[in-house]
Design a protein around this motif. Sequence first.
Motif, PDB file in Angstrom:
ATOM      1  N   LEU A 375      64.029   0.460  70.365  1.00 57.35           N
ATOM      2  CA  LEU A 375      63.490  -0.537  69.736  1.00 57.35           C
ATOM      3  C   LEU A 375      61.834  -0.404  69.435  1.00 57.35           C
ATOM      4  CD1 LEU A 375      64.932  -3.563  71.883  1.00 57.35           C
ATOM      5  CD2 LEU A 375      65.375  -3.067  69.404  1.00 57.35           C
ATOM      6  N   MET A 376      61.382   0.364  70.235  1.00 54.52           N
ATOM      7  CA  MET A 376      59.914   0.721  69.951  1.00 54.52           C
ATOM      8  C   MET A 376      59.629   1.586  68.500  1.00 54.52           C
ATOM      9  SD  MET A 376      58.137   1.022  73.409  1.00 54.52           S
ATOM     10  CE  MET A 376      56.465   1.012  72.914  1.00 54.52           C
ATOM     11  N   ILE A 377      60.762   2.662  68.466  1.00 55.61           N
ATOM     12  CA  ILE A 377      60.807   3.598  67.454  1.00 55.61           C
ATOM     13  C   ILE A 377      61.016   2.832  66.204  1.00 55.61           C
ATOM     14  CG2 ILE A 377      61.879   5.400  66.376  1.00 55.61           C
ATOM     15  CD1 ILE A 377      62.825   6.505  68.959  1.00 55.61           C
ATOM     16  N   ASP A 378      61.735   1.768  66.073  1.00 55.56           N
ATOM     17  CA  ASP A 378      62.081   0.903  64.782  1.00 55.56           C
ATOM     18  C   ASP A 378      60.695   0.232  64.421  1.00 55.56           C
ATOM     19  OD1 ASP A 378      64.805   1.951  64.933  1.00 55.56           O
ATOM     20  OD2 ASP A 378      65.621   0.094  65.902  1.00 55.56           O
ATOM     21  N   ARG A 379      60.334  -0.431  65.604  1.00 57.70           N
ATOM     22  CA  ARG A 379      58.968  -1.201  65.193  1.00 57.70           C
ATOM     23  C   ARG A 379      57.957  -0.042  64.839  1.00 57.70           C
ATOM     24  NH1 ARG A 379      57.109  -5.812  67.583  1.00 57.70           N
ATOM     25  NH2 ARG A 379      59.442  -6.501  67.317  1.00 57.70           N
ATOM     26  N   ALA A 380      57.672   0.910  65.292  1.00 53.82           N
ATOM     27  CA  ALA A 380      56.785   1.910  64.904  1.00 53.82           C
ATOM     28  C   ALA A 380      57.183   2.302  63.486  1.00 53.82           C
ATOM     29  CB  ALA A 380      56.740   3.113  65.613  1.00 53.82           C
ATOM     30  N   TYR A 381      58.246   2.562  63.111  1.00 48.32           N
ATOM     31  CA  TYR A 381      58.633   2.905  61.679  1.00 48.32           C
ATOM     32  C   TYR A 381      58.370   1.626  60.732  1.00 48.32           C
ATOM     33  CZ  TYR A 381      61.807   3.586  57.641  1.00 48.32           C
ATOM     34  OH  TYR A 381      62.108   3.799  56.533  1.00 48.32           O
ATOM     35  N   VAL A 382      58.501   0.401  61.158  1.00 47.95           N
ATOM     36  CA  VAL A 382      58.372  -0.788  60.245  1.00 47.95           C
ATOM     37  C   VAL A 382      56.726  -1.031  60.091  1.00 47.95           C
ATOM     38  CG1 VAL A 382      58.302  -3.272  60.162  1.00 47.95           C
ATOM     39  CG2 VAL A 382      60.317  -2.103  60.991  1.00 47.95           C
ATOM     40  N   VAL A 383      55.736  -0.671  61.372  1.00 48.48           N
ATOM     41  CA  VAL A 383      54.391  -0.563  61.054  1.00 48.48           C
ATOM     42  C   VAL A 383      53.978   0.202  59.936  1.00 48.48           C
ATOM     43  CG1 VAL A 383      52.251  -0.467  62.298  1.00 48.48           C
ATOM     44  CG2 VAL A 383      54.153  -1.779  63.405  1.00 48.48           C
ATOM     45  N   ALA A 384      54.510   1.719  60.184  1.00 49.07           N
ATOM     46  CA  ALA A 384      53.929   2.693  59.446  1.00 49.07           C
ATOM     47  C   ALA A 384      54.097   2.194  57.934  1.00 49.07           C
ATOM     48  CB  ALA A 384      54.755   3.992  59.862  1.00 49.07           C
ATOM     49  N   SER A 432      61.942  11.379  58.930  1.00 48.55           N
ATOM     50  CA  SER A 432      61.235  10.348  58.254  1.00 48.55           C
ATOM     51  C   SER A 432      61.606   9.048  58.552  1.00 48.55           C
ATOM     52  CB  SER A 432      60.857  10.806  56.759  1.00 48.55           C
ATOM     53  OG  SER A 432      62.272  10.552  56.142  1.00 48.55           O
ATOM     54  N   GLU A 433      62.714   9.009  59.274  1.00 46.50           N
ATOM     55  CA  GLU A 433      63.333   7.863  59.612  1.00 46.50           C
ATOM     56  C   GLU A 433      63.797   7.605  61.135  1.00 46.50           C
ATOM     57  OE1 GLU A 433      66.585   7.209  56.884  1.00 46.50           O
ATOM     58  OE2 GLU A 433      65.278   6.870  55.327  1.00 46.50           O
ATOM     59  N   PRO A 434      63.878   6.734  61.553  1.00 45.10           N
ATOM     60  CA  PRO A 434      64.193   6.521  62.912  1.00 45.10           C
ATOM     61  C   PRO A 434      65.763   7.203  63.343  1.00 45.10           C
ATOM     62  CG  PRO A 434      63.424   4.320  62.337  1.00 45.10           C
ATOM     63  CD  PRO A 434      63.511   5.110  61.091  1.00 45.10           C
ATOM     64  N   PRO A 435      66.081   7.766  64.316  1.00 50.08           N
ATOM     65  CA  PRO A 435      67.190   8.349  64.766  1.00 50.08           C
ATOM     66  C   PRO A 435      68.440   7.537  64.383  1.00 50.08           C
ATOM     67  CG  PRO A 435      66.124   7.949  66.696  1.00 50.08           C
ATOM     68  CD  PRO A 435      65.219   7.499  65.356  1.00 50.08           C
ATOM     69  N   PRO A 436      69.680   7.850  63.911  1.00 44.05           N
ATOM     70  CA  PRO A 436      70.738   6.858  63.868  1.00 44.05           C
ATOM     71  C   PRO A 436      71.295   6.470  65.206  1.00 44.05           C
ATOM     72  CG  PRO A 436      71.430   9.172  63.076  1.00 44.05           C
ATOM     73  CD  PRO A 436      70.034   9.006  63.482  1.00 44.05           C
ATOM     74  N   TYR A 437      71.778   5.301  65.287  1.00 38.45           N
ATOM     75  CA  TYR A 437      72.325   4.613  66.437  1.00 38.45           C
ATOM     76  C   TYR A 437      73.608   5.421  66.643  1.00 38.45           C
ATOM     77  CZ  TYR A 437      68.877   1.183  67.276  1.00 38.45           C
ATOM     78  OH  TYR A 437      67.607   0.438  67.731  1.00 38.45           O
ATOM     79  N   PRO A 438      73.973   5.514  67.924  1.00 34.51           N
ATOM     80  CA  PRO A 438      75.539   6.259  68.259  1.00 34.51           C
ATOM     81  C   PRO A 438      76.409   5.469  67.452  1.00 34.51           C
ATOM     82  CG  PRO A 438      74.005   6.017  70.260  1.00 34.51           C
ATOM     83  CD  PRO A 438      73.301   5.179  69.110  1.00 34.51           C
ATOM     84  N   ALA A 439      77.339   6.233  66.967  1.00 30.79           N
ATOM     85  CA  ALA A 439      78.506   5.922  66.441  1.00 30.79           C
ATOM     86  C   ALA A 439      79.395   5.039  67.566  1.00 30.79           C
ATOM     87  CB  ALA A 439      79.063   6.935  65.595  1.00 30.79           C
ATOM     88  N   GLU A 440      80.141   4.369  66.890  1.00 30.22           N
ATOM     89  CA  GLU A 440      81.290   3.669  67.772  1.00 30.22           C
ATOM     90  C   GLU A 440      82.370   4.527  68.204  1.00 30.22           C
ATOM     91  OE1 GLU A 440      84.827   0.231  67.492  1.00 30.22           O
ATOM     92  OE2 GLU A 440      83.081   0.357  65.962  1.00 30.22           O
ATOM     93  N   PRO A 441      82.469   4.755  69.653  1.00 26.41           N
ATOM     94  CA  PRO A 441      83.363   5.516  70.277  1.00 26.41           C
ATOM     95  C   PRO A 441      84.879   5.559  69.410  1.00 26.41           C
ATOM     96  CG  PRO A 441      82.345   4.276  71.863  1.00 26.41           C
ATOM     97  CD  PRO A 441      81.847   3.628  70.495  1.00 26.41           C
ATOM     98  N   ALA A 442      85.627   6.744  69.277  1.00 26.99           N
ATOM     99  CA  ALA A 442      86.583   6.755  68.732  1.00 26.99           C
ATOM    100  C   ALA A 442      87.800   6.057  69.440  1.00 26.99           C
ATOM    101  CB  ALA A 442      86.998   8.342  68.128  1.00 26.99           C
ATOM    102  N   SER A 443      88.717   5.455  68.797  1.00 21.66           N
ATOM    103  CA  SER A 443      89.600   4.683  69.519  1.00 21.66           C
ATOM    104  C   SER A 443      90.796   5.862  70.029  1.00 21.66           C
ATOM    105  CB  SER A 443      90.448   3.529  68.519  1.00 21.66           C
ATOM    106  OG  SER A 443      89.405   2.542  68.592  1.00 21.66           O
ATOM    107  N   PRO A 444      91.508   5.701  70.886  1.00 22.87           N
ATOM    108  CA  PRO A 444      92.555   6.565  71.281  1.00 22.87           C
ATOM    109  C   PRO A 444      93.606   6.155  70.435  1.00 22.87           C
ATOM    110  CG  PRO A 444      92.395   4.864  72.909  1.00 22.87           C
ATOM    111  CD  PRO A 444      91.380   4.577  72.073  1.00 22.87           C
ATOM    112  N   PRO A 445      94.560   7.479  69.829  1.00 23.32           N
ATOM    113  CA  PRO A 445      95.766   7.252  69.182  1.00 23.32           C
ATOM    114  C   PRO A 445      96.577   6.093  70.017  1.00 23.32           C
ATOM    115  CG  PRO A 445      95.714   9.224  70.289  1.00 23.32           C
ATOM    116  CD  PRO A 445      94.520   8.545  70.495  1.00 23.32           C
TER     117      PRO A 445
END
Length: 455
Positions: A375-384, A432-445
């Motif tokens: 959340l702080m990274i996102d806020r810093a990005y917006v302020v920049a 130059s951008e905040p790191p991506p949020y983790p992807a949704e875990p893969a569902s088991p087959p």
Amino acid sequence: MRRSRNEQGPETVISGFSSTMTMQTRWPAYAAALLSAPFFLSGLLFAAPSASAQAASAAATAVPHPQWVMEARARTAREKPQPPAAPAKPQPPPRIPFTAAEDAAAVVPGMPEARFWADSEAAFKNALPPQQGPWLVLSSGGEDGAFGAGLIIGLTAAGTRPDYAVVTGVSTGALMAPFIFAGPHYDDALRNAYTKVSAADIFEAGSTAESFVDSWPLKGFIGNEITPALLADIAAEHRRGRRLFVPSYDLDAERAVVWNLGAIAAHGGDAALNLFRTVLLASSSVPGAFPPVLIEVEANGKRFQEMHVDGGIGGQFFVAPVSLMAPTSDYRLPATQLYVVVNTGLERDFQVVERFAPSILTQTVGAAVKVDTRLMIDRAYVVAKRSGVPFNVATIPPSFSAPSKGPFDPGYMGALFQIGYDLGKSGAPFSSEPPPYPAEPASPPSHIEKTGANQ
């Protein structure tokens, strides 16, 4: 570099945690472990009973002779020698009472320029350098600060390290900030601080009246590393117009305080050196785990001591007062570049949590730190972006998975330092951008056979 109160002491050991913990939970886990020290310091409380012990217990409770059991217990109580009473722990002296108004007006005696409240817009603006330049922001992260140390030294090796106009650091970021601020000729000291230390250089097992472990080794380490020569170099950079800010958290007021370490260094003398060292200890003192740090201040002729703890309580890193960082503010950062170094793993770390207080606390603290940091990274990005300032962030690669034998393991820290160094020396150490949020875990087959209308 391992020390004890005298010469050499036993290794510090924390039990109950895997010797190959993942990077994502390491420092939050150790902080949580320390906070739950009453559990793990007692082997009987921490260790789950074995299967054979549980079976024996069940068999005992099934015996249909309660009178025999009572007689046996009474006989055991008579025959078993009673252990001597544990000596009472020394209690700290009572504190001098003071009011919220007195604390709000308090200053360090003889050094009114030493600090400002982190939520004061006017004080923050007055403390900024007279000229614009790149800002470096160093996050919390405990032993994972090895990443940030390696990154900065890698920038030196690549010849791409800026002359930062402002350097801020929280917790482990506070410990590395003075070396970075003073310049590349302190790179060796910075490297050693994050590759040649162990848990015994940071804390000693054994609770105090105010904490579950004792941080006297960290206090001694800071005293050895923050030398009069380093202070003089920081003072010289401050006079050049650069600024070094380190927050701690005033627990009495529930407000973060930003210490102007360059101004403290420029004041000179033993009082400035002692205060500088005290601030670094305070900014890295995890509350409950490490003892709080009392700092003497003065208001209207009355002297008293404030209780300060880890700066991370007020935020995982510091850019500006929260009101200026708010999306409703029109404040523009007076910087030419904003660099944020995140010394915390941000990836999820799935595990089935045991129904056991330390395990629950460990997972909770780890998750909270990751959420707050993102959340702080996102806020810093917006302020920049709002300020028209290029945004740059460096984070620990998700692929890093070196094992650790315990808190502040030199092998683990050395591996993470090397990751940071290689990234700093590369052609693209920052995003130059905040790191991506983790992807949704893969569902088991699914193995359910479809029949009829479901085919």
